[in-house]
Design an enzyme around this catalytic site. Structure first.
Site, PDB file in Angstrom:
ATOM      1  N   GLY A  15      14.077  37.085  19.766  1.00  0.00           N
ATOM      2  CA  GLY A  15      13.018  36.677  20.676  1.00  0.00           C
ATOM      3  C   GLY A  15      13.555  36.573  22.080  1.00  0.00           C
ATOM      4  NE  ARG A  16      12.740  40.430  23.601  1.00  0.00           N
ATOM      5  CZ  ARG A  16      12.678  41.558  24.314  1.00  0.00           C
ATOM      6  NH1 ARG A  16      13.755  42.032  24.913  1.00  0.00           N
ATOM      7  NH2 ARG A  16      11.539  42.224  24.398  1.00  0.00           N
ATOM      8  CG  HIS A 243       0.198  43.468  16.986  1.00  0.00           C
ATOM      9  ND1 HIS A 243      -0.118  44.770  16.667  1.00  0.00           N
ATOM     10  CD2 HIS A 243       1.307  43.174  16.262  1.00  0.00           C
ATOM     11  CE1 HIS A 243       0.751  45.237  15.793  1.00  0.00           C
ATOM     12  NE2 HIS A 243       1.633  44.282  15.542  1.00  0.00           N
ATOM     13  CG  ASP A 244       5.087  43.330  18.333  1.00  0.00           C
ATOM     14  OD1 ASP A 244       4.191  43.980  17.749  1.00  0.00           O
ATOM     15  OD2 ASP A 244       6.142  42.988  17.761  1.00  0.00           O
ATOM     16  CG  ASN A 304       2.394  49.893  10.694  1.00  0.00           C
ATOM     17  OD1 ASN A 304       1.270  50.088  11.132  1.00  0.00           O
ATOM     18  ND2 ASN A 304       3.040  48.769  10.863  1.00  0.00           N
TER      19      ASN A 304
END
Length: 494
Positions: A15-16, A243-244, A304
């Site tokens: 994470g960042r 959502h990333d 995906n």
């Protein structure tokens, strides 16, 4: 004094906390904190260490507040993006009900088998337009109903991982639409929860709140958090595309007239296109393409694909045998290994669960009468070439399903740093590849906050701003003929 927007970007491996600063119509990024994120195996299953994640987020926010004072920057807002499908439950008093399970929990494949006996896979797809995968929320919730339904009785709200962090930031419960759409419980036509599916699977309707669009403003951060971190008390909590991948797609620097699609490259690869309306045709269902909600009412039509999880697993597997390599070393060894020697299905179910990837690759190669990789470089080459093959097949199928061609493929995400894979992708697809920005997810997160607060006018301006702010890397196909004719005379054709 320049403005900055805090993007909390949570990935399945790290994470960042990043400050996205606007400087005279250009973007400047400042990574203030980075931390590891690994699931924990407990007797109740595989869980995310959510308390540790929150501790790291608070540490990152504290560093961000200190940086802003030193740099004379005004912090305007904060928002969170994360991986999809995983969820948590909240009680009426806001207590966490149980620990969030991780999507690679081994209960989910069996739950998927049981669920589609109650509602067919075709019916689920026709309603949701989502690629059927055992990791999807619909099946993890069904697994929870089978193993521990008492958790639902104690809960009043279901939230996804970024929704949970937004709740802890602001005190407001809100379900953001792009993250909710990964659940395979949203009716893709109405863009609301499918009560039909919830009832058929005996899932509690009362815990599903209405969703909110990206760009919604929840209000200021909690006063206690502002005091603890040094953040301004009027810092707004704004829903980005949570959502990333949705945040990354928002930041794709597509400004010309050429038709384009995208490849979000990270732990997962997601290859897709931005379309105006859902595509839930028989061909889309057969190819298992997904229709997730995006920004501005758009649909993210995508599939995906395994992604760099294969390389991450290979690195861990080698380390367990006291062979320590970083990603750059593995890529360099792969470049030196023989090409087109061993190709496996990158999306094989064997790779869903962690552990023993070299044995899994060896078994698949043996089944296909292909040479078994005999070195770390050969294993890495097998993983990367197999990914490029998966991209090629998915790209060609997507063009057929949508009756549309794409001249440019934009690669965003950390996988763009792997030059070997990028060139393989250009050759395999026989298309121009434009890589960058690598931090598209954090950029999209921060700039949608700016869009919500009136600093940016529209999505087109946002993408132009991204294109003007970052150096992009272009790869042209130079070896497509070999991908067209196959790997070798006695080997598998693509």
């Amino acid at each position: 004094m320049n403005d900055a927007y805090i993007a909390i970007d949570l990935g399945a491996e790290s994470g960042r906390v990043i400050a996205v600063q606007l400087l005279d119509e250009r973007i400047s990024l400042h990574e203030l904190h980075r931390f590891s994120n690994q699931p924990v195996a407990l007797p109740s299953g595989l869980h995310w260490d959510i308390a540790s994640l929150w501790r790291e987020i608070v540490a990152g926010l504290t560093k961000t507040a200190a940086w802003a004072k030193t740099a004379n920057v005004r912090l305007v807002s904060v928002g969170v993006d994360a991986w999809g499908v995983d969820w948590a439950l909240l009680s009426a008093t806001g207590e966490l009900v149980g620990l969030p399970h991780a999507y690679r929990d081994d209960r989910y494949p069996k739950a998927c088998e049981h669920a589609i006996k109650l509602v067919s896979a075709g019916e689920i797809y026709d309603i949701t337009g989502i690629q059927l995968m055992p990791i999807n929320t619909i099946f993890s919730l069904f697994a929870q109903r089978q193993s521990g339904p008492e958790l639902f009785a104690a809960a009043t709200s279901l939230v996804f991982i970024p929704d949970l962090i937004h709740f802890w930031l602001s005190g407001q419960v809100a379900i953001e639409s792009t993250i909710a759409s990964t659940s395979q419980l949203i009716d893709v036509r109405t863009r609301n929860w499918s009560n039909h599916l919830l009832e058929r699977l005996n899932l509690p309707l009362n815990i599903f709140s209405p969703t909110r669009d990206p760009g919604s403003v929840l209000g200021p951060i909690r006063s206690a958090l502002a005091l603890a971190t040094g953040l301004p008390s009027d810092l707004q909590v704004v829903l980005p595309p949570s959502h990333d991948t949705a945040s990354a797609v928002a930041a794709i620097p597509a400004t010309g007239t050429k038709s384009w699609c995208y490849l979000s490259s990270g732990t997962w690869s997601l290859l897709g296109a931005e379309i105006a309306a859902p595509c839930v045709t028989p061909a889309a269902r057969e190819a298992m393409f997904t229709n997730e909600l995006g920004i501005g009412g758009k649909i993210r039509f995508l599939k995906n694909i395994a992604g760099l999880w294969l390389i991450q697993e290979l690195r861990r597997d080698l380390a367990s045998a006291d062979q320590q390599f970083d990603y750059a070393q593995l890529t360099q060894m792969a470049e030196q290994a023989p090409a087109f020697r061993s190709i496996i299905d990158a999306n094989h179910p064997a790779f869903q669960l962690p552990g023993g990837i070299r044995d899994k690759i060896a078994a698949l190669c043996q089944q296909a009468s292909q040479p078994i990789p005999d070195s770390p470089g050969a294993f890495a080459r097998c993983c990367l070439e197999s990914l490029a093959v998966a991209y090629r097949k998915t790209f060609r199928t997507m063009c057929q399903v949508l009756s549309q061609d794409f001249q440019v493929v934009h690669i965003v995400g950390g996988g763009g740093q792997n030059r070997l894979l990028c060139q393989m992708t250009a050759d395999a697809l026989n298309r121009t590849i434009v890589v960058g920005p690598l931090e598209a997810t954090a950029i999209g997160n921060g700039l949608v906050q700016a869009l919500a607060l009136g600093r940016i006018s529209n999505l087109q301006q946002l993408r132009q701003l991204v294109a003007a702010s970052f150096e992009l890397q272009t790869y042209q196909p130079c070896n497509s003929e070999r991908w067209d004719t196959g790997f070798r005379n006695d080997g598998p054709l693509l």
